[in-house]
Write a protein that holds these residues in place. Structure first.
Motif, PDB file in Angstrom:
ATOM      1  N   ILE A   1       0.766  -1.368   0.098  1.00 27.64           N
ATOM      2  CA  ILE A   1       0.028  -0.107   0.043  1.00 27.64           C
ATOM      3  C   ILE A   1       0.989   1.285  -0.003  1.00 27.64           C
ATOM      4  CG2 ILE A   1      -1.663   1.362   1.629  1.00 27.64           C
ATOM      5  CD1 ILE A   1      -2.912  -1.335   2.257  1.00 27.64           C
ATOM      6  N   ALA A   2       1.700   1.366   0.747  1.00 22.46           N
ATOM      7  CA  ALA A   2       2.827   2.492   0.858  1.00 22.46           C
ATOM      8  C   ALA A   2       3.500   2.635  -0.532  1.00 22.46           C
ATOM      9  CB  ALA A   2       3.785   2.301   1.915  1.00 22.46           C
ATOM     10  N   VAL A   3       3.877   1.565  -1.198  1.00 21.33           N
ATOM     11  CA  VAL A   3       4.509   1.927  -2.448  1.00 21.33           C
ATOM     12  C   VAL A   3       3.677   2.260  -3.487  1.00 21.33           C
ATOM     13  CG1 VAL A   3       5.658   0.483  -4.271  1.00 21.33           C
ATOM     14  CG2 VAL A   3       6.437   0.080  -2.189  1.00 21.33           C
ATOM     15  N   ALA A   4       2.401   1.723  -3.386  1.00 23.30           N
ATOM     16  CA  ALA A   4       1.438   2.323  -4.380  1.00 23.30           C
ATOM     17  C   ALA A   4       0.981   3.760  -4.129  1.00 23.30           C
ATOM     18  CB  ALA A   4       0.026   1.478  -4.244  1.00 23.30           C
ATOM     19  N   ALA A   5       1.021   4.212  -2.981  1.00 17.42           N
ATOM     20  CA  ALA A   5       0.863   5.366  -2.517  1.00 17.42           C
ATOM     21  C   ALA A   5       1.891   6.618  -3.239  1.00 17.42           C
ATOM     22  CB  ALA A   5       0.638   5.807  -1.031  1.00 17.42           C
ATOM     23  N   GLN A   6       3.019   5.841  -2.955  1.00 17.00           N
ATOM     24  CA  GLN A   6       4.320   6.709  -3.510  1.00 17.00           C
ATOM     25  C   GLN A   6       4.062   6.838  -4.995  1.00 17.00           C
ATOM     26  OE1 GLN A   6       8.039   5.456  -2.118  1.00 17.00           O
ATOM     27  NE2 GLN A   6       9.156   6.475  -3.811  1.00 17.00           N
ATOM     28  N   ALA A   7       3.702   5.602  -5.651  1.00 14.99           N
ATOM     29  CA  ALA A   7       4.011   5.842  -7.246  1.00 14.99           C
ATOM     30  C   ALA A   7       2.565   6.862  -7.601  1.00 14.99           C
ATOM     31  CB  ALA A   7       3.262   4.358  -7.612  1.00 14.99           C
ATOM     32  N   LEU A   8       1.689   6.932  -6.947  1.00 16.56           N
ATOM     33  CA  LEU A   8       0.269   7.759  -7.149  1.00 16.56           C
ATOM     34  C   LEU A   8       0.951   9.117  -6.914  1.00 16.56           C
ATOM     35  CD1 LEU A   8      -2.611   5.839  -5.643  1.00 16.56           C
ATOM     36  CD2 LEU A   8      -2.174   6.011  -8.237  1.00 16.56           C
ATOM     37  N   ALA A   9       1.608   9.321  -5.874  1.00 18.69           N
ATOM     38  CA  ALA A   9       2.210  10.728  -5.755  1.00 18.69           C
ATOM     39  C   ALA A   9       3.073  11.165  -6.737  1.00 18.69           C
ATOM     40  CB  ALA A   9       2.953  10.721  -4.160  1.00 18.69           C
ATOM     41  N   ALA A  10       3.696  10.243  -7.306  1.00 21.76           N
ATOM     42  CA  ALA A  10       4.601  10.737  -8.578  1.00 21.76           C
ATOM     43  C   ALA A  10       3.655  10.904  -9.641  1.00 21.76           C
ATOM     44  CB  ALA A  10       5.339   9.425  -9.009  1.00 21.76           C
ATOM     45  N   LEU A  11       2.518  10.981  -9.968  1.00 15.97           N
ATOM     46  CA  LEU A  11       1.766  11.484 -10.829  1.00 15.97           C
ATOM     47  C   LEU A  11       1.098  12.305 -10.548  1.00 15.97           C
ATOM     48  CD1 LEU A  11       0.462   7.958 -12.287  1.00 15.97           C
ATOM     49  CD2 LEU A  11       2.322   9.164 -12.921  1.00 15.97           C
ATOM     50  N   GLY A  12       1.006  12.933  -9.178  1.00  8.93           N
ATOM     51  CA  GLY A  12       0.254  14.208  -8.830  1.00  8.93           C
ATOM     52  C   GLY A  12      -0.855  13.987  -8.000  1.00  8.93           C
ATOM     53  N   LEU A  13      -1.013  12.388  -7.872  1.00  9.24           N
ATOM     54  CA  LEU A  13      -2.134  11.959  -7.044  1.00  9.24           C
ATOM     55  C   LEU A  13      -1.787  11.773  -5.429  1.00  9.24           C
ATOM     56  CD1 LEU A  13      -3.558   9.627  -9.594  1.00  9.24           C
ATOM     57  CD2 LEU A  13      -4.796  11.863  -8.614  1.00  9.24           C
ATOM     58  N   ALA A  14      -1.839  13.060  -4.679  1.00  9.70           N
ATOM     59  CA  ALA A  14      -1.444  13.053  -3.475  1.00  9.70           C
ATOM     60  C   ALA A  14      -2.725  12.756  -2.531  1.00  9.70           C
ATOM     61  CB  ALA A  14      -0.595  14.088  -2.982  1.00  9.70           C
ATOM     62  N   ARG A  15      -3.919  13.327  -2.896  1.00  9.65           N
ATOM     63  CA  ARG A  15      -5.040  13.269  -2.282  1.00  9.65           C
ATOM     64  C   ARG A  15      -5.754  12.052  -2.727  1.00  9.65           C
ATOM     65  NH1 ARG A  15      -8.512  18.567  -2.595  1.00  9.65           N
ATOM     66  NH2 ARG A  15      -9.508  17.339  -0.845  1.00  9.65           N
ATOM     67  N   VAL A  16      -5.472  10.877  -2.032  1.00  8.29           N
ATOM     68  CA  VAL A  16      -6.051   9.532  -2.479  1.00  8.29           C
ATOM     69  C   VAL A  16      -6.358   9.017  -1.058  1.00  8.29           C
ATOM     70  CG1 VAL A  16      -4.822   9.268  -4.631  1.00  8.29           C
ATOM     71  CG2 VAL A  16      -3.687   8.355  -2.394  1.00  8.29           C
ATOM     72  N   SER A  17      -7.373   8.037  -1.045  1.00  7.03           N
ATOM     73  CA  SER A  17      -7.958   7.222  -0.048  1.00  7.03           C
ATOM     74  C   SER A  17      -7.843   5.668  -0.242  1.00  7.03           C
ATOM     75  CB  SER A  17      -9.516   7.533   0.334  1.00  7.03           C
ATOM     76  OG  SER A  17     -10.006   6.879   1.103  1.00  7.03           O
ATOM     77  N   PHE A  18      -7.293   4.940   0.607  1.00  8.67           N
ATOM     78  CA  PHE A  18      -7.297   3.654   0.640  1.00  8.67           C
ATOM     79  C   PHE A  18      -8.389   2.992   1.517  1.00  8.67           C
ATOM     80  CE2 PHE A  18      -3.223   4.973  -0.957  1.00  8.67           C
ATOM     81  CZ  PHE A  18      -2.640   4.013  -1.830  1.00  8.67           C
ATOM     82  N   ASP A  19      -9.291   2.273   0.640  1.00  8.75           N
ATOM     83  CA  ASP A  19     -10.350   1.749   1.437  1.00  8.75           C
ATOM     84  C   ASP A  19     -10.139   0.264   1.775  1.00  8.75           C
ATOM     85  OD1 ASP A  19     -13.022   1.845   2.670  1.00  8.75           O
ATOM     86  OD2 ASP A  19     -13.657   1.060   0.978  1.00  8.75           O
ATOM     87  N   LEU A  20     -10.017  -0.065   2.873  1.00  9.12           N
ATOM     88  CA  LEU A  20      -9.599  -1.291   3.631  1.00  9.12           C
ATOM     89  C   LEU A  20     -10.963  -2.109   3.613  1.00  9.12           C
ATOM     90  CD1 LEU A  20      -6.625  -0.487   5.882  1.00  9.12           C
ATOM     91  CD2 LEU A  20      -6.660  -1.014   3.588  1.00  9.12           C
ATOM     92  N   THR A  21     -10.815  -3.474   3.259  1.00 13.11           N
ATOM     93  CA  THR A  21     -12.015  -4.309   3.535  1.00 13.11           C
ATOM     94  C   THR A  21     -11.726  -5.709   3.818  1.00 13.11           C
ATOM     95  OG1 THR A  21     -12.009  -5.090   1.203  1.00 13.11           O
ATOM     96  CG2 THR A  21     -13.333  -3.246   1.576  1.00 13.11           C
ATOM     97  N   LEU A  22     -12.785  -6.547   4.407  1.00  9.01           N
ATOM     98  CA  LEU A  22     -12.444  -8.040   4.847  1.00  9.01           C
ATOM     99  C   LEU A  22     -13.342  -8.927   4.160  1.00  9.01           C
ATOM    100  CD1 LEU A  22     -11.704  -7.447   8.745  1.00  9.01           C
ATOM    101  CD2 LEU A  22      -9.860  -8.179   6.919  1.00  9.01           C
ATOM    102  N   PRO A  23     -13.333  -8.956   2.943  1.00  5.73           N
ATOM    103  CA  PRO A  23     -14.438  -9.676   2.068  1.00  5.73           C
ATOM    104  C   PRO A  23     -14.795 -11.002   2.629  1.00  5.73           C
ATOM    105  CG  PRO A  23     -12.425  -8.942   0.627  1.00  5.73           C
ATOM    106  CD  PRO A  23     -12.225  -8.831   2.015  1.00  5.73           C
ATOM    107  N   SER A  24     -14.009 -11.877   3.495  1.00  5.44           N
ATOM    108  CA  SER A  24     -14.556 -12.916   4.127  1.00  5.44           C
ATOM    109  C   SER A  24     -15.257 -13.044   5.366  1.00  5.44           C
ATOM    110  CB  SER A  24     -12.991 -14.073   4.135  1.00  5.44           C
ATOM    111  OG  SER A  24     -12.119 -13.051   4.996  1.00  5.44           O
ATOM    112  N   LEU A  25     -15.265 -11.670   6.009  1.00  4.49           N
ATOM    113  CA  LEU A  25     -15.367 -11.550   7.346  1.00  4.49           C
ATOM    114  C   LEU A  25     -17.270 -11.667   7.389  1.00  4.49           C
ATOM    115  CD1 LEU A  25     -15.374 -10.731  10.119  1.00  4.49           C
ATOM    116  CD2 LEU A  25     -15.711  -8.441   9.538  1.00  4.49           C
ATOM    117  N   ALA A  26     -18.001 -11.296   6.352  1.00  3.10           N
ATOM    118  CA  ALA A  26     -19.335 -11.511   6.269  1.00  3.10           C
ATOM    119  C   ALA A  26     -19.864 -13.113   6.025  1.00  3.10           C
ATOM    120  CB  ALA A  26     -20.191 -10.549   5.558  1.00  3.10           C
ATOM    121  N   PRO A  27     -19.243 -13.353   5.011  1.00  8.00           N
ATOM    122  CA  PRO A  27     -19.435 -14.825   4.856  1.00  8.00           C
ATOM    123  C   PRO A  27     -18.958 -15.731   6.069  1.00  8.00           C
ATOM    124  CG  PRO A  27     -18.660 -13.765   2.751  1.00  8.00           C
ATOM    125  CD  PRO A  27     -18.505 -12.886   4.031  1.00  8.00           C
ATOM    126  N   MET A  28     -17.897 -15.452   6.862  1.00  6.59           N
ATOM    127  CA  MET A  28     -17.557 -16.340   7.851  1.00  6.59           C
ATOM    128  C   MET A  28     -18.636 -16.033   9.038  1.00  6.59           C
ATOM    129  SD  MET A  28     -14.184 -15.872  10.427  1.00  6.59           S
ATOM    130  CE  MET A  28     -12.996 -16.569   8.959  1.00  6.59           C
TER     131      MET A  28
END
Length: 391
Positions: free
Chosen positions: A148-175
């Motif tokens: 996630i940190a490397v992706a954020a740095q790559a996006l910042a290199a394109l001028g995309l500093a104001r981004v949001s990383f939305d974390l999920t647990l897809p297996s939680l509800a089925p479990m």
């Protein structure tokens, strides 16, 4: 009876399009910027083929992309082949076969085009570009944080500093639904209600589990608040272990990228078919289109892995516009050394093939912003429309 009109040669199948200047160059340059950031963190580039035999492309984690795969028969072998809709399963195959003896953790990067049977609901593109990284071998919060940190740095290199990383647990509800013993006949409606964030329907179909599920629905939001709700929730041991791992990953992410904007939606599961743990979707502030997504999954042979795939087309729409490369019109007879010096200085040189009496007019016609005069690039006057005036 009238004859049918000849087909328009510019007409393309739905979801496919030509990328024209300057967007094609901008996208290519953006991809190379992303790949340069990935390489700087030790991710080595691989290049899977666009086509593979169906039985290898759709094996393992690739089974989840079968519905999005175009198929055709190989005329040489008479075996069915598939056009890749996603590159991650291909990278997993490479790691498990060609690079099975490479030391772990294995860091791989990739970029290329993919073809999908259907486009998305917001963007109908069926030909998409991907650029991403996969970290194969470790199963620990620090690995999630690195991706996630490397992706954020790559996006910042394109001028995309104001981004949001939305974390999920897809297996939680089925479990939770499985462990609560919700009847099989009810589960599709309950999952549909969770997908639509419909608390009333969750209460109707969820039985004794409904209060917990609705509590988790309301937890969606900033990471700190969501983690507090998850910590207080009445969860089974398996679900508690998932949430504890999420909290550890969030701590590792913030330790590596303290200013990163993290949100959590613990109940979201739509679209995560081969992922097994923490997943992430990237958004630009103020935009609904996904910039990328990724998460934890099992590579070939059950080897743990995590990665993230970015969408260059979406990045192109969200990133600040790049100024166009300055184009210099070169009169006939310019020395090669002079034109080479201009290119080294960052200009694009457009050479006249025949003499022109009005070089300014020719420069304007060809979209040039400068003319080479007396050995120097001279800017043309700019009209009110923003184009060279030709005066």
């Amino acid at each position: 009876m009238t004859d049918d009109l000849p087909p328009n040669p510019a007409l393309l199948p739905a979801g496919l399009r030509d990328l024209l200047p300057p967007d094609a160059e901008t996208e290519a340059l953006s991809v190379e910027q992303l790949m340069a950031v990935f390489a700087s963190h030790g991710y080595e580039r691989v290049k899977p083929p666009l086509l593979e035999f169906e039985d290898s492309l759709l094996s393992g984690s690739g089974a989840a992309i079968a519905e999005q795969t175009f198929r055709l028969m190989d005329p040489s072998t008479r075996r069915m082949m598939g056009l890749r809709p996603d590159m991650t399963p291909q990278v997993a195959r490479i790691a498990a076969t060609r690079l099975t003896n490479a030391p772990r953790p294995l860091r791989l990067s990739y970029a290329g085009a993919c073809i999908q049977v259907q486009g998305g609901t917001l963007i109908a593109d069926r030909q998409i570009s991907q650029a991403g990284i996969e970290l194969i071998g470790p199963d620990q919060p620090e690995a999630d944080a690195e991706v996630i940190a490397v992706a954020a740095q790559a996006l910042a290199a394109l001028g995309l500093a104001r981004v949001s990383f939305d974390l999920t647990l897809p297996s939680l509800a089925p479990m939770l639904i499985e462990e609560a013993g919700i009847p099989a006949a009810v589960r599709p409606e309950l999952l549909r209600a969770l997908d639509r964030k419909n608390a009333a329907e969750v209460s109707h179909h969820g039985g004794a589990l409904a209060p917990v599920l609705n509590e988790l629905l309301l937890a969606a939001g900033p990471a700190a608040r969501a983690l507090a709700v998850l910590q207080a929730a009445d969860l089974t041991p398996g679900a508690r272990a998932l949430c504890n791992r999420l909290a550890e990953s969030v701590a590792a992410i913030l330790a590596r990228a303290p200013g990163l904007r993290l949100t959590i939606d613990p109940i979201e599961f739509r679209g995560w078919r081969y992922h097994t743990g923490l997943c992430v979707t990237v958004y630009a502030t103020g935009r609904h289109e996904e910039l990328g997504r990724g998460g934890r999954y099992l590579s070939g042979g059950g080897e743990p892995a995590c990665g993230i795939t970015l969408r260059p087309e979406a990045l192109l729409r969200a990133a600040p516009g790049r100024p166009p490369r300055a184009r210099v019109l070169l009169p006939v007879g310019v020395a090669a050394a002079a034109s080479s010096a201009l290119r080294e200085a960052g200009y694009a040189t457009v050479a006249c093939l025949v003499p022109h009496a009005d070089l300014a007019a020719e420069a304007a016609r060809l979209g040039c912003s400068h003319i080479l005069r007396a050995g120097a690039a001279v800017a043309l006057p700019v009209a009110a429309s923003g184009a060279p005036s030709g005066d």
